[in-house]
Motif scaffolding. Structure first.
Motif, PDB file in Angstrom:
ATOM      1  N   ALA A   1      68.479  57.640  46.772  1.00 49.55           N
ATOM      2  CA  ALA A   1      68.168  56.457  45.852  1.00 49.55           C
ATOM      3  C   ALA A   1      69.129  56.420  44.716  1.00 49.55           C
ATOM      4  O   ALA A   1      69.444  55.147  44.293  1.00 49.55           O
ATOM      5  N   VAL A   2      69.371  57.624  44.199  1.00 49.77           N
ATOM      6  CA  VAL A   2      69.996  57.501  42.847  1.00 49.77           C
ATOM      7  C   VAL A   2      71.651  57.322  43.307  1.00 49.77           C
ATOM      8  O   VAL A   2      71.960  56.271  42.563  1.00 49.77           O
ATOM      9  N   PRO A   3      72.400  57.949  44.009  1.00 45.64           N
ATOM     10  CA  PRO A   3      73.801  57.732  44.131  1.00 45.64           C
ATOM     11  C   PRO A   3      73.739  56.352  44.858  1.00 45.64           C
ATOM     12  O   PRO A   3      74.854  55.480  44.916  1.00 45.64           O
ATOM     13  N   ARG A   4      72.835  55.659  45.565  1.00 47.72           N
ATOM     14  CA  ARG A   4      73.087  54.342  46.107  1.00 47.72           C
ATOM     15  C   ARG A   4      72.523  53.268  45.339  1.00 47.72           C
ATOM     16  O   ARG A   4      72.577  51.932  45.440  1.00 47.72           O
ATOM     17  N   ALA A   5      71.809  53.745  43.988  1.00 43.99           N
ATOM     18  CA  ALA A   5      71.925  52.737  42.945  1.00 43.99           C
ATOM     19  C   ALA A   5      70.373  51.840  43.365  1.00 43.99           C
ATOM     20  O   ALA A   5      70.539  50.556  42.859  1.00 43.99           O
ATOM     21  N   TYR A   6      69.504  52.284  44.162  1.00 37.82           N
ATOM     22  CA  TYR A   6      68.483  51.464  44.438  1.00 37.82           C
ATOM     23  C   TYR A   6      67.717  51.269  43.068  1.00 37.82           C
ATOM     24  O   TYR A   6      67.434  51.755  42.549  1.00 37.82           O
ATOM     25  N   GLY A   7      67.223  50.005  42.941  1.00 37.21           N
ATOM     26  CA  GLY A   7      66.583  49.548  41.957  1.00 37.21           C
ATOM     27  C   GLY A   7      65.367  48.496  42.295  1.00 37.21           C
ATOM     28  O   GLY A   7      65.095  48.374  43.409  1.00 37.21           O
ATOM     29  N   GLY A   8      64.809  48.161  41.294  1.00 35.34           N
ATOM     30  CA  GLY A   8      63.669  47.068  41.278  1.00 35.34           C
ATOM     31  C   GLY A   8      62.315  47.849  42.344  1.00 35.34           C
ATOM     32  O   GLY A   8      61.895  48.887  42.170  1.00 35.34           O
ATOM     33  N   GLU A   9      61.846  46.672  42.931  1.00 32.21           N
ATOM     34  CA  GLU A   9      60.597  47.029  43.800  1.00 32.21           C
ATOM     35  C   GLU A   9      60.850  47.948  44.700  1.00 32.21           C
ATOM     36  O   GLU A   9      59.980  48.767  45.065  1.00 32.21           O
ATOM     37  N   PHE A  10      62.103  47.846  45.498  1.00 33.10           N
ATOM     38  CA  PHE A  10      62.147  48.782  46.413  1.00 33.10           C
ATOM     39  C   PHE A  10      62.378  50.523  46.205  1.00 33.10           C
ATOM     40  O   PHE A  10      61.770  51.193  46.593  1.00 33.10           O
ATOM     41  N   ALA A  11      62.957  50.665  44.972  1.00 27.76           N
ATOM     42  CA  ALA A  11      63.056  52.145  44.376  1.00 27.76           C
ATOM     43  C   ALA A  11      61.576  52.451  43.959  1.00 27.76           C
ATOM     44  O   ALA A  11      61.261  53.477  44.176  1.00 27.76           O
ATOM     45  N   ALA A  12      60.701  51.384  43.453  1.00 25.03           N
ATOM     46  CA  ALA A  12      59.468  51.893  42.910  1.00 25.03           C
ATOM     47  C   ALA A  12      58.537  52.341  44.342  1.00 25.03           C
ATOM     48  O   ALA A  12      57.947  53.102  44.289  1.00 25.03           O
TER      49      ALA A  12
END
Length: 69
Positions: A36-47
């Motif tokens: 998730a870090v190198p793919r820069a997931y963010g927001g609700e999906f990352a949570a």
């Protein structure tokens, strides 16, 4: 498990196989979390991914613990 049994109906799923399956699931959850870090997931999906992966690792390690007891 159903996939293994469909190819080899006589396959015995013993405690060792269950431990390996649980550890494979832990590995997958950790890979998904780390990626998730190198793919820069963010927001609700990352949570959701963080919550799911923590739950999955905890649950599968409890399975390993119960099988080894």
């Amino acid at each position: 498990m159903a996939g293994y049994r469909s190819l080899a109906p006589g396959t015995v799923i013993d405690a060792g196989a269950r431990v390996r399956l649980a550890l494979y699931r832990v590995y997958l959850a950790l890979v998904m979390r780390v990626e998730a870090v190198p793919r820069a997931y963010g927001g609700e999906f990352a949570a959701r991914l963080d919550t799911w992966s923590a739950w999955r690792v905890t649950r599968q390690l409890a399975v390993v613990d119960a099988l080894e007891a």
